[in-house]
Design a protein around this motif. Structure first.
Motif, PDB file in Angstrom:
ATOM      1  N   LEU A   1      -3.173  20.317  24.255  1.00 12.59           N
ATOM      2  CA  LEU A   1      -3.372  19.646  22.978  1.00 12.59           C
ATOM      3  C   LEU A   1      -2.039  19.365  22.289  1.00 12.59           C
ATOM      4  N   THR A   2      -1.199  20.377  22.164  1.00  9.68           N
ATOM      5  CA  THR A   2       0.083  20.199  21.475  1.00  9.68           C
ATOM      6  C   THR A   2       1.044  19.333  22.282  1.00  9.68           C
ATOM      7  N   ARG A   3       0.899  19.359  23.597  1.00 12.34           N
ATOM      8  CA  ARG A   3       1.758  18.520  24.447  1.00 12.34           C
ATOM      9  C   ARG A   3       1.432  17.042  24.234  1.00 12.34           C
ATOM     10  N   ILE A   4       0.142  16.712  24.183  1.00  7.92           N
ATOM     11  CA  ILE A   4      -0.262  15.318  23.941  1.00  7.92           C
ATOM     12  C   ILE A   4       0.181  14.871  22.549  1.00  7.92           C
ATOM     13  N   LEU A   5       0.082  15.781  21.576  1.00  4.25           N
ATOM     14  CA  LEU A   5       0.387  15.453  20.188  1.00  4.25           C
ATOM     15  C   LEU A   5       1.867  15.593  19.849  1.00  4.25           C
ATOM     16  N   GLN A   6       2.704  15.831  20.834  1.00  2.00           N
ATOM     17  CA  GLN A   6       4.130  16.059  20.562  1.00  2.00           C
ATOM     18  C   GLN A   6       4.743  14.901  19.764  1.00  2.00           C
ATOM     19  N   ASP A   7       4.452  13.668  20.175  1.00  5.00           N
ATOM     20  CA  ASP A   7       4.996  12.506  19.469  1.00  5.00           C
ATOM     21  C   ASP A   7       4.396  12.353  18.076  1.00  5.00           C
ATOM     22  N   ALA A   8       3.163  12.822  17.898  1.00  2.00           N
ATOM     23  CA  ALA A   8       2.469  12.663  16.623  1.00  2.00           C
ATOM     24  C   ALA A   8       2.817  13.767  15.627  1.00  2.00           C
ATOM     25  N   LEU A   9       3.340  14.880  16.114  1.00  2.00           N
ATOM     26  CA  LEU A   9       3.670  16.009  15.249  1.00  2.00           C
ATOM     27  C   LEU A   9       5.150  16.048  14.869  1.00  2.00           C
ATOM     28  N   GLY A  10       6.006  15.732  15.835  1.00  2.00           N
ATOM     29  CA  GLY A  10       7.439  15.839  15.610  1.00  2.00           C
ATOM     30  C   GLY A  10       8.085  14.511  15.258  1.00  2.00           C
ATOM     31  N   GLY A  11       9.415  14.520  15.197  1.00  2.00           N
ATOM     32  CA  GLY A  11      10.166  13.298  14.931  1.00  2.00           C
ATOM     33  C   GLY A  11       9.913  12.762  13.535  1.00  2.00           C
ATOM     34  N   ASN A  12       9.807  11.444  13.419  1.00  2.00           N
ATOM     35  CA  ASN A  12       9.580  10.810  12.115  1.00  2.00           C
ATOM     36  C   ASN A  12       8.113  10.462  11.889  1.00  2.00           C
ATOM     37  N   SER A  13       7.224  11.112  12.624  1.00  2.00           N
ATOM     38  CA  SER A  13       5.790  10.847  12.481  1.00  2.00           C
ATOM     39  C   SER A  13       5.245  11.533  11.225  1.00  2.00           C
ATOM     40  N   ARG A  14       4.088  11.076  10.787  1.00  2.00           N
ATOM     41  CA  ARG A  14       3.402  11.681   9.655  1.00  2.00           C
ATOM     42  C   ARG A  14       2.073  12.261  10.120  1.00  2.00           C
ATOM     43  N   THR A  15       1.806  13.484   9.696  1.00  2.00           N
ATOM     44  CA  THR A  15       0.607  14.189  10.153  1.00  2.00           C
ATOM     45  C   THR A  15      -0.242  14.600   8.966  1.00  2.00           C
ATOM     46  N   GLY A  16      -1.533  14.363   9.080  1.00  2.00           N
ATOM     47  CA  GLY A  16      -2.481  14.810   8.061  1.00  2.00           C
ATOM     48  C   GLY A  16      -3.500  15.742   8.687  1.00  2.00           C
TER      49      GLY A  16
END
Length: 353
Positions: free
Chosen positions: A207-222
């Motif tokens: 789960l966290t591996r798939i979401l790596q781009d969505a959680l880190g960097g300049n992404s925004r997470t809700g």
């Protein structure tokens, strides 16, 4: 991301995501998914005609630590890959080319039929984490330059307490897998928000591996945390609040949750033993309830065992008769007296014409 405890509110989670249906056109009743899809395509219309858009939709679920394609269920063990151009991607997963909001919603509607569901607490309960990944490519017609972005919506399976979900066997293994991945997600979010950890443990779960781009960097997470209105699930609701306060500190603090816990205790929604006698009485009550539940299951297994033995005895008797008949038929000359006896027996029941 939508996070909930595995209680009676899962139907409300699905309503929040889909509304009455992802295909429902009532603007007031639309769920989160249809609104995101509408917003995505409305946003594209605001750009000039010199911009070309390509939108692809991938839908998968993580069930028992395996990634399954919701568009093609035969792909039940998709691998996670990484490249410099694509970043994190799902190798072999189906990508549906979407040209408008209606197509996207139809694809979403079809994929819901393949989700893994059901526990004793809730027949609609999600048994997997489902991910809806919109890959958007923006290309300039004049100079050919392009940009790529992702919008990832995640329906997280709820954290489970096995004594309430009735999980045994396969369901118990599912619960372990769900809780393990949620714990890994919490560790990643905690590491990102505190800023005190050098290593972000993205690889601890799929789960966290798939979401790596969505959680880190300049992404925004809700993160949308949903709790049960049922008083008997007060402790689980409090646990959900703590999950939100621990990992997303902007709108909810630990002090707020502590205040809520004191209120729950004051209203008697959470039992807190004050003396050794009260604690021993509570332990004895739990012990008696557990023993009673186990005895009921033993009785069910005993009745089922008796019925299986009866059926087995009848089948063995039929098998013995069938073997005897097969031996007689194999040599009709030697067993002529037996055949004569059988025909005589039939004659007493079936008159010859």
């Amino acid at each position: 991301m939508v996070y909930d405890i595995m209680i009676t509110n899962t139907k409300y989670i699905r309503y929040i995501l889909k509304g009455p249906s992802v295909l429902d056109e009532d603007q007031k009743k639309k769920g989160l998914l249809p609104r995101v899809v509408d917003g995505l395509f409305e946003g594209m219309k605001s750009f000039s005609e010199l911009t070309k858009w390509t939108v692809k939709l991938t839908m998968v679920e993580i069930y028992m630590d395996k990634i399954r394609d919701l568009f093609d269920v035969s792909k039940d063990n998709i691998q996670i890959k990484e490249s410099k151009c694509q970043g994190i991607f799902l190798s072999g997963a189906t990508e549906m080319l979407i040209t408008n909001a209606v197509e996207a919603l139809r694809c979403l509607h079809l994929s819901f039929l393949h989700l893994s569901t059901c526990t004793e607490m809730n027949v609609a309960s999600s048994r997997s984490h489902s991910l809806y990944i919109f890959s958007v490519q923006q290309e300039s017609v004049t100079d050919g330059r392009s940009k790529i972005g992702k919008t990832v919506l995640v329906d997280l399976a709820g954290s489970e307490k096995t004594e309430k979900t009735g999980a045994v066997g396969t369901l118990l293994e599912e619960a372990k897998s769900i809780n393990k991945s949620l714990s890994a997600l919490g560790n990643v979010i905690n590491a990102l928000t505190t800023g005190k950890v050098n290593h972000i443990p993205y690889r601890d779960s799929r789960l966290t591996r798939i979401l790596q781009d969505a959680l880190g960097g300049n992404s925004r997470t809700g993160l949308l945390c949903c709790c049960s209105p049922c008083l008997t699930n007060a402790s689980e609701s409090l646990s959900t609040f703590r999950f939100g306060a621990r990992h997303l500190r902007q709108n909810l603090s630990d002090e707020n949750v502590d205040m809520l816990e004191r209120l729950f205790k004051q209203e008697g929604l959470i039992f807190v033993p004050r003396t050794v006698e009260e604690l021993e009485a509570a332990i004895q009550d739990v012990r008696e309830k557990t023993i009673s539940a186990l005895q009921q299951k033993i009785e069910k297994f005993r009745d089922a065992n008796i019925e299986l033995r009866r059926v087995n005895h009848a089948l063995q008797a039929e098998l013995a008769i069938a073997r005897e008949v097969a031996q007689k038929v194999a040599d009709p000359v030697a067993n002529a007296p037996w055949f004569h006896k059988i025909m005589k027996s039939f004659a007493s029941y079936v008159p010859f014409i």
